[in-house]
Motif scaffolding. Sequence first.
Motif, PDB file in Angstrom:
ATOM      1  N   ALA A 177     162.419  68.342  87.549  1.00  0.00           N
ATOM      2  CA  ALA A 177     163.573  67.477  87.383  1.00  0.00           C
ATOM      3  C   ALA A 177     164.793  68.346  86.624  1.00  0.00           C
ATOM      4  O   ALA A 177     165.990  67.869  86.722  1.00  0.00           O
ATOM      5  CB  ALA A 177     163.435  66.149  86.785  1.00  0.00           C
ATOM      6  N   ALA A 178     164.276  69.056  85.419  1.00  0.00           N
ATOM      7  CA  ALA A 178     165.246  69.527  84.670  1.00  0.00           C
ATOM      8  C   ALA A 178     165.665  70.948  85.199  1.00  0.00           C
ATOM      9  O   ALA A 178     165.422  71.724  85.873  1.00  0.00           O
ATOM     10  CB  ALA A 178     164.394  69.808  83.353  1.00  0.00           C
ATOM     11  N   LYS A 179     166.948  71.114  84.236  1.00  0.00           N
ATOM     12  CA  LYS A 179     167.506  72.534  84.236  1.00  0.00           C
ATOM     13  C   LYS A 179     167.188  73.619  83.094  1.00  0.00           C
ATOM     14  O   LYS A 179     167.121  74.523  83.073  1.00  0.00           O
ATOM     15  CB  LYS A 179     168.797  72.500  84.400  1.00  0.00           C
ATOM     16  N   GLU A 180     166.861  72.960  82.010  1.00  0.00           N
ATOM     17  CA  GLU A 180     166.449  73.519  80.545  1.00  0.00           C
ATOM     18  C   GLU A 180     165.296  72.935  79.917  1.00  0.00           C
ATOM     19  O   GLU A 180     164.952  71.857  80.101  1.00  0.00           O
ATOM     20  CB  GLU A 180     167.723  73.422  79.578  1.00  0.00           C
ATOM     21  N   VAL A 181     164.638  73.885  79.668  1.00  0.00           N
ATOM     22  CA  VAL A 181     163.494  73.621  78.842  1.00  0.00           C
ATOM     23  C   VAL A 181     163.500  73.992  77.251  1.00  0.00           C
ATOM     24  O   VAL A 181     164.245  74.822  76.699  1.00  0.00           O
ATOM     25  CB  VAL A 181     162.039  74.477  79.251  1.00  0.00           C
ATOM     26  N   LEU A 182     163.370  72.700  76.556  1.00  0.00           N
ATOM     27  CA  LEU A 182     163.339  72.731  75.002  1.00  0.00           C
ATOM     28  C   LEU A 182     161.828  72.810  74.367  1.00  0.00           C
ATOM     29  O   LEU A 182     161.046  71.905  74.752  1.00  0.00           O
ATOM     30  CB  LEU A 182     164.114  71.785  74.582  1.00  0.00           C
ATOM     31  N   VAL A 215     164.413  78.595  80.001  1.00  0.00           N
ATOM     32  CA  VAL A 215     163.866  78.220  78.622  1.00  0.00           C
ATOM     33  C   VAL A 215     165.135  78.377  77.841  1.00  0.00           C
ATOM     34  O   VAL A 215     165.304  79.618  77.508  1.00  0.00           O
ATOM     35  CB  VAL A 215     162.656  78.813  78.250  1.00  0.00           C
ATOM     36  N   SER A 216     165.906  77.457  77.522  1.00  0.00           N
ATOM     37  CA  SER A 216     166.964  77.651  76.885  1.00  0.00           C
ATOM     38  C   SER A 216     166.982  77.540  75.446  1.00  0.00           C
ATOM     39  O   SER A 216     167.726  78.119  74.637  1.00  0.00           O
ATOM     40  CB  SER A 216     168.452  76.510  77.467  1.00  0.00           C
ATOM     41  N   THR A 217     166.082  76.705  75.066  1.00  0.00           N
ATOM     42  CA  THR A 217     166.059  76.384  73.513  1.00  0.00           C
ATOM     43  C   THR A 217     164.748  76.330  73.213  1.00  0.00           C
ATOM     44  O   THR A 217     163.821  75.882  73.869  1.00  0.00           O
ATOM     45  CB  THR A 217     166.518  74.882  73.196  1.00  0.00           C
ATOM     46  N   PHE A 250     161.986  85.802  71.117  1.00  0.00           N
ATOM     47  CA  PHE A 250     163.007  85.065  71.562  1.00  0.00           C
ATOM     48  C   PHE A 250     164.496  84.900  71.349  1.00  0.00           C
ATOM     49  O   PHE A 250     164.813  83.960  70.471  1.00  0.00           O
ATOM     50  CB  PHE A 250     162.519  83.678  71.849  1.00  0.00           C
ATOM     51  N   THR A 251     164.962  86.008  71.323  1.00  0.00           N
ATOM     52  CA  THR A 251     166.326  86.339  70.281  1.00  0.00           C
ATOM     53  C   THR A 251     167.342  85.416  70.747  1.00  0.00           C
ATOM     54  O   THR A 251     168.220  84.708  69.969  1.00  0.00           O
ATOM     55  CB  THR A 251     166.934  87.723  70.736  1.00  0.00           C
ATOM     56  N   GLY A 252     167.516  84.983  72.112  1.00  0.00           N
ATOM     57  CA  GLY A 252     168.651  84.223  72.172  1.00  0.00           C
ATOM     58  C   GLY A 252     168.519  82.619  72.404  1.00  0.00           C
ATOM     59  O   GLY A 252     169.288  81.939  72.510  1.00  0.00           O
ATOM     60  N   GLN A 253     167.228  82.235  72.334  1.00  0.00           N
ATOM     61  CA  GLN A 253     166.680  81.124  72.410  1.00  0.00           C
ATOM     62  C   GLN A 253     166.554  80.297  71.351  1.00  0.00           C
ATOM     63  O   GLN A 253     166.660  79.028  71.332  1.00  0.00           O
ATOM     64  CB  GLN A 253     165.428  80.805  73.569  1.00  0.00           C
ATOM     65  N   GLU A 308     162.418  85.166  84.442  1.00  0.00           N
ATOM     66  CA  GLU A 308     161.502  84.252  83.477  1.00  0.00           C
ATOM     67  C   GLU A 308     162.041  83.302  82.754  1.00  0.00           C
ATOM     68  O   GLU A 308     161.577  82.478  82.140  1.00  0.00           O
ATOM     69  CB  GLU A 308     160.844  85.167  82.758  1.00  0.00           C
ATOM     70  N   GLY A 309     163.510  83.369  82.681  1.00  0.00           N
ATOM     71  CA  GLY A 309     164.213  82.501  81.826  1.00  0.00           C
ATOM     72  C   GLY A 309     164.266  82.637  80.192  1.00  0.00           C
ATOM     73  O   GLY A 309     164.282  81.768  79.414  1.00  0.00           O
ATOM     74  N   VAL A 310     163.428  83.640  79.998  1.00  0.00           N
ATOM     75  CA  VAL A 310     163.398  83.917  78.426  1.00  0.00           C
ATOM     76  C   VAL A 310     163.885  85.528  78.276  1.00  0.00           C
ATOM     77  O   VAL A 310     163.825  86.154  79.283  1.00  0.00           O
ATOM     78  CB  VAL A 310     161.852  83.544  78.173  1.00  0.00           C
ATOM     79  N   SER A 311     164.062  85.637  77.094  1.00  0.00           N
ATOM     80  CA  SER A 311     164.359  87.145  76.728  1.00  0.00           C
ATOM     81  C   SER A 311     163.160  87.710  76.362  1.00  0.00           C
ATOM     82  O   SER A 311     162.255  87.358  75.853  1.00  0.00           O
ATOM     83  CB  SER A 311     165.383  87.127  75.353  1.00  0.00           C
ATOM     84  N   HIS A 312     162.930  88.945  76.706  1.00  0.00           N
ATOM     85  CA  HIS A 312     161.894  90.037  76.522  1.00  0.00           C
ATOM     86  C   HIS A 312     162.127  90.757  75.276  1.00  0.00           C
ATOM     87  O   HIS A 312     161.502  91.705  74.977  1.00  0.00           O
ATOM     88  CB  HIS A 312     161.263  90.732  77.815  1.00  0.00           C
TER      89      HIS A 312
END
Length: 336
Positions: free
Chosen positions: A205-210, A243-245, A269-272, A332-336
């Motif tokens: 249901a979501a677009k972002e994961v916190l 994974v935005s946050t 996770f530099t940007g998240q 992956e939606g995450v920074s490596h």
Amino acid sequence: MYTFRARRFHVKQPEPTHSAAPERDSVGSAFDASTPLARELHHLTERRKALAHATLPTPDHTRVFTVSNQKGGVGKTTTTVNIGAALARSGARVLVIDLDPQGNASTALGVEHHSDVPSVYDVLIDDFPLADVVQQSPEFPTLFCAPSTIHLAGAEIELVSQVAREHRLRTALEQFIQDAEEPFHYVLIDCPPSLGLLTINAFVAAKEVLIPIQCEYYALEGLSQLLSSIQLIQRHLNPGLAVSTILLTMYDGRTNLAQQVAQDVRDHFTGQVLESVIPRAVRISEAPSFGQSVISYDPTSLGAVSYLEAAAEIANRWAAGSSDTPDTNHPEGVSH
């Protein structure tokens, strides 16, 4: 497959320090303006002033967050409730969906969730419209909650035989947002501490994961499995999920371990990772017993200020037109 390795930390014992004798004021009382406590109080006052003058932008579309971490006790529900309340306090219209059978988010927001109340269970199993179960929270006029009841405990089994079982929450939420008389700016979904069908419905249901992460070593060990599960959702059910946050919770700056865990998470996770961190605070723990978020229970407390700052950062980092919009095309939606 993304692998996050939690390194073992070797914590150095702090060397003893010898503080100078405190000064005395005109009546002989001991007082030192340079003490750690005095500096901390001054810093907290400055943070309150900055928040008092802050105006949060509202997104031009509904941002749907899943607040998830398979480890229990890391602050998922506390984060969901207080971020939602902080955003609503700024004027945003916020819906909190309580997808945890324990119903703690419903309790904290002061909405009824006994067995006779229509709940998320009815939405998932009996195709109730989400609008029929949503209640307004007494916290703020723009804060709403879709409550959980004890019936949700059996939903994992009942969902197995349902048609489109992974998409049922998404279908109901999309219809709710489309039919709403006034637009909702944020939807926050509180997940149970597991990776079953309820959590999968939240991810779809979501677009972002916190992801709230407790600043302790054990909290890092299950993160790799959580990220692997999110990758599977991205690959097969919801390519737009990101994974935005990541929010560091239960932070105790007095310990070297907490500082090193925080640094390790920031390195991976530099940007998240939000700059704001949530400390261990008595007021945060007390608030649910009064059926409130810490934002309304004690808005000037350290815990409330920290969550208000985190909410402001969420609103500002990926506001409409921002160049920092989460990259949902990243595999992956995450920074490596």
